[in-house]
Design a protein around this motif. Structure first.
Motif, mmCIF file in Angstrom:
data_model
loop_
_atom_site.group_PDB
_atom_site.id
_atom_site.type_symbol
_atom_site.label_atom_id
_atom_site.label_comp_id
_atom_site.label_asym_id
_atom_site.label_seq_id
_atom_site.Cartn_x
_atom_site.Cartn_y
_atom_site.Cartn_z
ATOM 1 N N VAL A 18 27.257 32.310 28.985
ATOM 2 C CA VAL A 18 27.479 32.521 27.548
ATOM 3 C C VAL A 18 28.958 32.292 27.234
ATOM 4 C CG1 VAL A 18 25.551 34.104 27.115
ATOM 5 C CG2 VAL A 18 27.762 35.023 27.862
ATOM 6 N N GLY A 19 29.236 31.970 26.001
ATOM 7 C CA GLY A 19 30.607 31.680 25.601
ATOM 8 C C GLY A 19 31.417 32.930 25.344
ATOM 9 N N PRO A 20 32.759 32.807 25.393
ATOM 10 C CA PRO A 20 33.619 33.992 25.258
ATOM 11 C C PRO A 20 33.508 34.716 23.918
ATOM 12 C CG PRO A 20 34.928 31.968 25.477
ATOM 13 C CD PRO A 20 33.508 31.584 25.696
ATOM 14 N N LYS A 21 33.031 34.025 22.890
ATOM 15 C CA LYS A 21 32.965 34.675 21.574
ATOM 16 C C LYS A 21 31.959 35.818 21.511
ATOM 17 C CE LYS A 21 32.999 32.037 17.771
ATOM 18 N NZ LYS A 21 32.832 30.765 17.026
ATOM 19 N N VAL A 22 31.043 35.876 22.480
ATOM 20 C CA VAL A 22 30.041 36.948 22.425
ATOM 21 C C VAL A 22 30.599 38.285 22.938
ATOM 22 C CG1 VAL A 22 28.223 35.242 22.846
ATOM 23 C CG2 VAL A 22 28.922 36.740 24.708
ATOM 24 N N ILE A 23 31.741 38.240 23.595
ATOM 25 C CA ILE A 23 32.262 39.459 24.223
ATOM 26 C C ILE A 23 33.007 40.322 23.203
ATOM 27 C CG2 ILE A 23 33.718 40.371 26.104
ATOM 28 C CD1 ILE A 23 31.348 38.558 27.079
ATOM 29 N N ASP A 24 32.676 41.612 23.182
ATOM 30 C CA ASP A 24 33.367 42.520 22.264
ATOM 31 C C ASP A 24 34.478 43.311 22.956
ATOM 32 O OD1 ASP A 24 31.751 42.219 19.766
ATOM 33 O OD2 ASP A 24 30.144 42.783 21.146
ATOM 34 N N ASN A 25 34.162 43.906 24.104
ATOM 35 C CA ASN A 25 35.151 44.764 24.775
ATOM 36 C C ASN A 25 35.279 44.389 26.246
ATOM 37 O OD1 ASN A 25 35.455 46.696 22.490
ATOM 38 N ND2 ASN A 25 33.298 47.073 22.958
ATOM 39 N N ILE A 26 36.510 44.408 26.730
ATOM 40 C CA ILE A 26 36.736 44.149 28.161
ATOM 41 C C ILE A 26 37.464 45.366 28.734
ATOM 42 C CG2 ILE A 26 37.705 42.552 29.854
ATOM 43 C CD1 ILE A 26 37.769 40.461 27.483
ATOM 44 N N TYR A 27 36.728 46.123 29.527
ATOM 45 C CA TYR A 27 37.292 47.337 30.102
ATOM 46 C C TYR A 27 37.777 47.046 31.524
ATOM 47 C CZ TYR A 27 34.666 49.478 26.266
ATOM 48 O OH TYR A 27 34.164 49.794 25.036
ATOM 49 N N GLY A 28 39.015 47.422 31.795
ATOM 50 C CA GLY A 28 39.563 47.247 33.137
ATOM 51 C C GLY A 28 39.621 48.593 33.830
ATOM 52 N N VAL A 29 39.188 48.624 35.082
ATOM 53 C CA VAL A 29 39.198 49.884 35.821
ATOM 54 C C VAL A 29 40.277 49.845 36.896
ATOM 55 C CG1 VAL A 29 37.773 51.525 37.111
ATOM 56 C CG2 VAL A 29 36.703 50.034 35.418
ATOM 57 N N ALA A 30 41.029 50.949 36.984
ATOM 58 C CA ALA A 30 42.066 51.075 38.016
ATOM 59 C C ALA A 30 41.986 52.474 38.594
ATOM 60 C CB ALA A 30 43.438 50.858 37.397
ATOM 61 N N LYS A 31 42.513 52.642 39.792
ATOM 62 C CA LYS A 31 42.685 54.000 40.303
ATOM 63 C C LYS A 31 44.068 54.481 39.895
ATOM 64 C CE LYS A 31 39.833 53.791 44.409
ATOM 65 N NZ LYS A 31 39.802 53.163 45.732
ATOM 66 N N ALA A 32 44.281 55.770 39.933
ATOM 67 C CA ALA A 32 45.606 56.328 39.613
ATOM 68 C C ALA A 32 46.600 55.998 40.726
ATOM 69 C CB ALA A 32 45.497 57.831 39.411
ATOM 70 N N TYR A 33 46.089 55.391 41.797
ATOM 71 C CA TYR A 33 46.920 54.862 42.879
ATOM 72 C C TYR A 33 46.335 53.491 43.211
ATOM 73 C CZ TYR A 33 43.003 57.242 45.229
ATOM 74 O OH TYR A 33 41.752 57.692 45.584
ATOM 75 N N THR A 34 46.647 52.928 44.354
ATOM 76 C CA THR A 34 46.121 51.596 44.681
ATOM 77 C C THR A 34 45.460 51.623 46.059
ATOM 78 O OG1 THR A 34 48.057 50.720 43.520
ATOM 79 C CG2 THR A 34 46.733 49.135 44.728
ATOM 80 N N THR A 35 44.378 50.861 46.214
ATOM 81 C CA THR A 35 43.809 50.684 47.558
ATOM 82 C C THR A 35 43.451 49.222 47.771
ATOM 83 O OG1 THR A 35 41.499 51.054 46.887
ATOM 84 C CG2 THR A 35 42.731 52.994 47.591
ATOM 85 N N ARG A 36 43.282 48.886 49.030
ATOM 86 C CA ARG A 36 42.873 47.529 49.373
ATOM 87 C C ARG A 36 42.122 47.568 50.696
ATOM 88 N NH1 ARG A 36 46.012 41.750 49.078
ATOM 89 N NH2 ARG A 36 44.009 40.791 49.444
ATOM 90 N N VAL A 37 40.983 46.850 50.777
ATOM 91 C CA VAL A 37 40.345 46.647 52.091
ATOM 92 C C VAL A 37 40.611 45.208 52.497
ATOM 93 C CG1 VAL A 37 38.423 48.237 52.499
ATOM 94 C CG2 VAL A 37 38.128 46.416 50.856
ATOM 95 N N GLY A 38 40.603 44.954 53.763
ATOM 96 C CA GLY A 38 40.876 43.593 54.216
ATOM 97 C C GLY A 38 42.371 43.365 54.267
ATOM 98 N N LYS A 39 42.705 42.119 54.625
ATOM 99 C CA LYS A 39 44.126 41.814 54.839
ATOM 100 C C LYS A 39 44.792 41.350 53.557
ATOM 101 C CE LYS A 39 44.285 41.170 59.648
ATOM 102 N NZ LYS A 39 44.982 40.399 60.670
ATOM 103 N N GLY A 40 46.079 41.057 53.657
ATOM 104 C CA GLY A 40 46.786 40.503 52.512
ATOM 105 C C GLY A 40 47.856 41.431 52.003
ATOM 106 N N PRO A 41 48.759 40.879 51.165
ATOM 107 C CA PRO A 41 49.903 41.649 50.704
ATOM 108 C C PRO A 41 49.508 42.841 49.845
ATOM 109 C CG PRO A 41 49.743 39.582 49.519
ATOM 110 C CD PRO A 41 48.716 39.537 50.592
ATOM 111 N N PHE A 42 50.335 43.863 49.907
ATOM 112 C CA PHE A 42 50.073 45.109 49.178
ATOM 113 C C PHE A 42 51.435 45.777 49.017
ATOM 114 C CE2 PHE A 42 47.214 49.186 49.551
ATOM 115 C CZ PHE A 42 47.777 49.690 48.398
ATOM 116 N N PRO A 43 52.187 45.379 47.977
ATOM 117 C CA PRO A 43 53.586 45.821 47.863
ATOM 118 C C PRO A 43 53.792 47.330 47.892
ATOM 119 C CG PRO A 43 53.139 44.057 46.298
ATOM 120 C CD PRO A 43 51.818 44.431 46.913
#
Ligand code: IMP
Length: 424
Positions: A253-278
């Protein structure tokens, strides 16, 4: 009625399940649009806990249409075992539809995921070994097997044989690995196709019809922004687009149909797997957060790396996704720490301070987080249901996150249960 997207803003496992849970209970349709069974959503419904990998979480609400879009890669064996174990708990699948364009993860994808990781040695990505990267490789190379093929045995047999022969040549001649038994696999998967045939449906059409009918739609994201193939910490990313634009491509579907985009975060940060994590904490505080936050992967059980909240990455997610608002989870976990830190910028090795997340790892390398400090809190906040009930230090912490991330915080998770949310 609205069309809402829920997206992860960090490296996954932000507790999207909680926001999804809440929005799915109000939705007529829940759509998965990318990723595969590398995802692990823990969803609580009617007091029961479910771990979902491929099935949209709307399945736990009777009458909710659940769609798996073209952008998803489907492991039929895993999907059926997920369905079987949900069936045992009384869940039904009359409302499940899978797009014929979705790609199928075959056993050789899983084998190649493992062999490639082994070959990379210490430079491995730390994948979930679910064959996700190799399945998307075939999709983009235009040699993949799609869900339509799987449920049409004659088409499937032909495509699977020619794909499988090539993959076996790579497995044996490049990696010296054990070939996949094609005859056995093809017949096994023909069986899966038969069981799944009833679920085929054009997700683009179904979603569009729902939009026109003014239905409430939830697009549930899997993985997260920093794992996006383009906007994440490449190559330590997944192989799909877990950002808001990916939802449109993956569901048709096209972007015009979207009303709200909710982003979820933790009050801290986590990561599984490898890669940078400042902002990673390899110390007692990191261990405290890991233990108290129960930071172990839902799909692989791997311990998650932990660190302070990084406003640089969340602000990156706000921009890339066009977030309407943020949900900050697990604030309660930080209780008992003397001082809380938030990364507000990075300092490059030459001393320059940057506020935008670097586009490539070479530029991220050597960047050190610049922290702002906040006093900790010792109060139990799990029973707070209004923002004003939170200790003043918590209110200040959240208000500062809003400023730094340039996005309002609309929801706050203060405990494990689905009711332990502050809606603002
Ligand atoms: P893949 O998606 O299995 O190829 O793994 C690539 C990277 O994405 C690895 O670092 C995984 O740990 C990570 N990843 C994939 N799915 C998830 C998820 O649902 N949550 C968190 N990390 C994930």
């Amino acid at each position: 009625m609205a069309a809402n997207i829920v997206i992860g803003t960090q490296w996954g496992d932000e507790g999207k399940g909680k926001a999804i849970d809440l929005l799915a209970s109000r939705a007529d349709i829940v759509v998965r649009s990318q990723g595969g069974n590398n995802a692990g959503h823990t969803v609580v419904a009617d007091g029961e806990t479910y771990k979902l990998h491929l099935i949209p979480s709307g399945i736990l609400h009777k009458g909710t249409l659940c769609l798996i879009g073209a952008g998803v890669v489907i492991d039929p064996k895993d999907l059926l075992s997920e369905m079987d174990s949900l069936s045992e708990r009384g869940v039904t699948f009359d409302n499940l539809k899978i797009d014929p364009r979705a790609h199928v993860t075959m056993p050789w994808h899983i084998t190649l995921d493992g062999l490639s990781e082994e070959f990379r040695g210490s430079k491995d990505i730390g994948t979930t070994h679910r064959g996700i990267g190799p399945a998307y490789m075939d999709k983009y190379e235009r040699s993949g097997i799609r869900f339509y093929d799987l449920v049409h045995p004659e088409v499937f047999r032909e495509k699977a044989r020619s794909a499988g022969e090539l993959k076996n040549a790579i497995i044996t001649k490049v990696f010296g690995g054990k070939p996949v038994d094609l005859d056995a696999v093809i017949e096994e998967y023909v069986g899966y196709g038969k069981r799944l045939a009833a679920y085929i449906g054009d997700v683009s059409v179904l979603t569009y019809e729902a939009v026109k009918a003014g239905k409430e739609i939830l697009f549930e994201g899997a993985q997260a922004t920093l794992l996006d193939i383009d906007y994440g910490t490449y190559p330590y990313v997944t192989s799909s687009h877990p950002v808001s634009a990916g939802v449109c491509i993956g569901s048709g579907v096209g972007p015009k149909v979207i009303d709200n985009i909710y982003g979820v975060a933790k009050a801290y940060t986590t990561r599984v797997g490898k890669g940078p994590f400042p902002t990673e904490l390899n110390d007692d505080i990191g261990k405290f957060i890991q233990d108290k936050g129960g930071e172990f992967g839902a799909t692989t059980g791997r311990p998650r790396r932990t660190g302070w909240f990084d406003a640089v990455i969340v602000r990156h997610a706000v921009r890339v996704n066009g977030l309407s608002s943020l949900m900050i989870n697990k604030l309660d976990i930080l209780k008992g720490l003397d001082t809380l830190k938030v990364c507000v910028a990075y300092k490059k090795p030459d001393g320059t301070v940057i506020k935008d997340f670097p586009p490539v790892l070479e530029e991220l390398e050597g960047c050190k987080p610049v922290y702002e400090e906040f006093p900790g809190f010792t109060e139990n906040i799990s029973s707070c249901r209004r923002f004003e009930e939170l200790p003043e230090v918590c209110q200040k912490y959240i208000t500062r996150l809003e400023e730094l991330c340039e996005c309002p915080v609309g929801m706050l998770g203060v405990g494990q249960d689905r009711e332990q949310i502050i809606e603002r």
